[in-house]
Design a protein around this motif. Structure first.
Motif, PDB file in Angstrom:
ATOM      1  N   GLN A   1      30.781  56.222  16.534  1.00  0.00           N
ATOM      2  CA  GLN A   1      30.072  55.278  17.399  1.00  0.00           C
ATOM      3  C   GLN A   1      31.088  54.346  18.041  1.00  0.00           C
ATOM      4  O   GLN A   1      31.453  53.317  17.485  1.00  0.00           O
ATOM      5  N   THR A   2      31.556  54.756  19.201  1.00  0.00           N
ATOM      6  CA  THR A   2      32.538  53.957  19.928  1.00  0.00           C
ATOM      7  C   THR A   2      32.253  54.028  21.417  1.00  0.00           C
ATOM      8  O   THR A   2      31.739  55.041  21.913  1.00  0.00           O
ATOM      9  N   ALA A   3      32.580  52.955  22.097  1.00  0.00           N
ATOM     10  CA  ALA A   3      32.472  52.926  23.554  1.00  0.00           C
ATOM     11  C   ALA A   3      33.833  53.167  24.202  1.00  0.00           C
ATOM     12  O   ALA A   3      33.978  53.042  25.414  1.00  0.00           O
ATOM     13  N   TYR A   4      34.821  53.542  23.390  1.00  0.00           N
ATOM     14  CA  TYR A   4      36.197  53.630  23.870  1.00  0.00           C
ATOM     15  C   TYR A   4      36.810  54.999  23.608  1.00  0.00           C
ATOM     16  O   TYR A   4      38.004  55.104  23.306  1.00  0.00           O
ATOM     17  N   ALA A   5      36.042  56.064  23.725  1.00  0.00           N
ATOM     18  CA  ALA A   5      36.549  57.396  23.402  1.00  0.00           C
ATOM     19  C   ALA A   5      37.769  57.757  24.253  1.00  0.00           C
ATOM     20  O   ALA A   5      38.789  58.211  23.720  1.00  0.00           O
ATOM     21  N   LYS A   6      37.692  57.579  25.553  1.00  0.00           N
ATOM     22  CA  LYS A   6      38.812  57.944  26.431  1.00  0.00           C
ATOM     23  C   LYS A   6      40.044  57.086  26.127  1.00  0.00           C
ATOM     24  O   LYS A   6      41.167  57.599  26.039  1.00  0.00           O
ATOM     25  N   GLU A   7      39.813  55.792  25.971  1.00  0.00           N
ATOM     26  CA  GLU A   7      40.937  54.902  25.697  1.00  0.00           C
ATOM     27  C   GLU A   7      41.612  55.244  24.363  1.00  0.00           C
ATOM     28  O   GLU A   7      42.840  55.258  24.259  1.00  0.00           O
ATOM     29  N   LEU A   8      40.803  55.536  23.346  1.00  0.00           N
ATOM     30  CA  LEU A   8      41.351  55.874  22.036  1.00  0.00           C
ATOM     31  C   LEU A   8      42.097  57.206  22.078  1.00  0.00           C
ATOM     32  O   LEU A   8      43.130  57.378  21.414  1.00  0.00           O
ATOM     33  N   SER A   9      41.584  58.160  22.859  1.00  0.00           N
ATOM     34  CA  SER A   9      42.267  59.464  22.953  1.00  0.00           C
ATOM     35  C   SER A   9      43.639  59.319  23.593  1.00  0.00           C
ATOM     36  O   SER A   9      44.558  60.093  23.305  1.00  0.00           O
ATOM     37  N   GLU A  10      43.812  58.342  24.456  1.00  0.00           N
ATOM     38  CA  GLU A  10      45.115  58.085  25.071  1.00  0.00           C
ATOM     39  C   GLU A  10      46.013  57.249  24.167  1.00  0.00           C
ATOM     40  O   GLU A  10      47.242  57.390  24.185  1.00  0.00           O
ATOM     41  N   LEU A  11      45.380  56.391  23.364  1.00  0.00           N
ATOM     42  CA  LEU A  11      46.141  55.494  22.497  1.00  0.00           C
ATOM     43  C   LEU A  11      46.711  56.201  21.269  1.00  0.00           C
ATOM     44  O   LEU A  11      47.837  55.922  20.859  1.00  0.00           O
ATOM     45  N   LEU A  12      45.954  57.110  20.671  1.00  0.00           N
ATOM     46  CA  LEU A  12      46.368  57.717  19.408  1.00  0.00           C
ATOM     47  C   LEU A  12      47.738  58.405  19.472  1.00  0.00           C
ATOM     48  O   LEU A  12      48.569  58.215  18.567  1.00  0.00           O
TER      49      LEU A  12
END
Length: 221
Positions: free
Chosen positions: A153-164
């Motif tokens: 449950q996150t609103a930041y899927a794209k951002e997290l995929s780039e951050l990881l």
């Protein structure tokens, strides 16, 4: 005429030639270390291949290492293994991908040999670009699956995929030097941050396991 024929055969199957170079280089890097291995060592391990043939495919030893890292990921890509697992939800797949990646000991050893190369801005920039094009979409795919099945449950899927993938670089001691205690603090920080962002990727057991593996590798050096 024989030498011409050999060149023609090699040019006809460049993929096979590249594989031979990478196989010999990987063996030498693991046995002798990257710094101690020379291009001539690699040539000597290639039956009948010339120095010029190696340089035809790779401009430097650094490029050979880059190719090796890419090959190791493609051969042991945990995302490919998990994509069609119907018995796991999206979050479970992401957690298992992390575990599988950490269990690839040969890949870890190759990556450790490559760490000094990351002080080269060109290589570091290439690694970041490769992660952006190849790795981030794989993270995003499983995160979206987890959002769809309710396990994430996150609103930041794209951002997290780039951050990881960037966090992985942040954890590399040759890029951001850190003591064992500081490394532990970094892992705890990442775990807390991702949980607050709606991606509880590291539970307490995984954090503890990751810390122990890191300390074990540090102790071996």
């Amino acid at each position: 005429m024989k030498r011409v024929g050999t060149r023609m055969a090699r040019n006809k199957y460049p993929e096979q030639t590249i594989e031979k170079i990478l196989n010999v280089a990987q063996k030498l890097f693991l046995e002798k270390g990257f710094d101690q291995t020379t291009i001539q060592d690699i040539v000597d391990g290639l039956e009948g291949m010339t120095r010029g043939a190696v340089y035809h495919h790779f401009k430097s030893k650094d490029e050979i290492m880059e190719a090796l890292i890419n090959r190791m990921f493609l051969e042991h890509n945990p995302f490919d293994e998990l994509r069609n697992r119907s018995d796991l939800n999206g979050l479970q797949k992401l957690k298992l991908a992390v575990t599988l990646n950490q269990s690839n000991q040969e890949g870890i050893r190759i990556s450790e040999q490559a760490l000094p190369l990351l002080q080269n801005p060109r290589i570091l920039a290439g690694m970041i670009e490769s992660n952006r094009r190849n790795l981030s979409p794989l993270w995003l795919e499983l995160m979206q699956e987890g959002i769809a099945d309710g396990s994430i449950q996150t609103a930041y899927a794209k951002e997290l995929s780039e951050l990881l993938p960037l966090l992985e670089i942040w954890l590399m001691p040759t890029v951001y030097p850190a003591s064992p205690e500081e490394m532990i603090h970094k892992f705890i920080f990442i775990s807390d941050m991702l949980t607050k962002m709606g991606l509880p990727l590291f539970d307490e057991e995984m954090v503890s396991s990751t810390i122990q593996q890191q300390l074990h590798r540090l102790a071996e050096k």
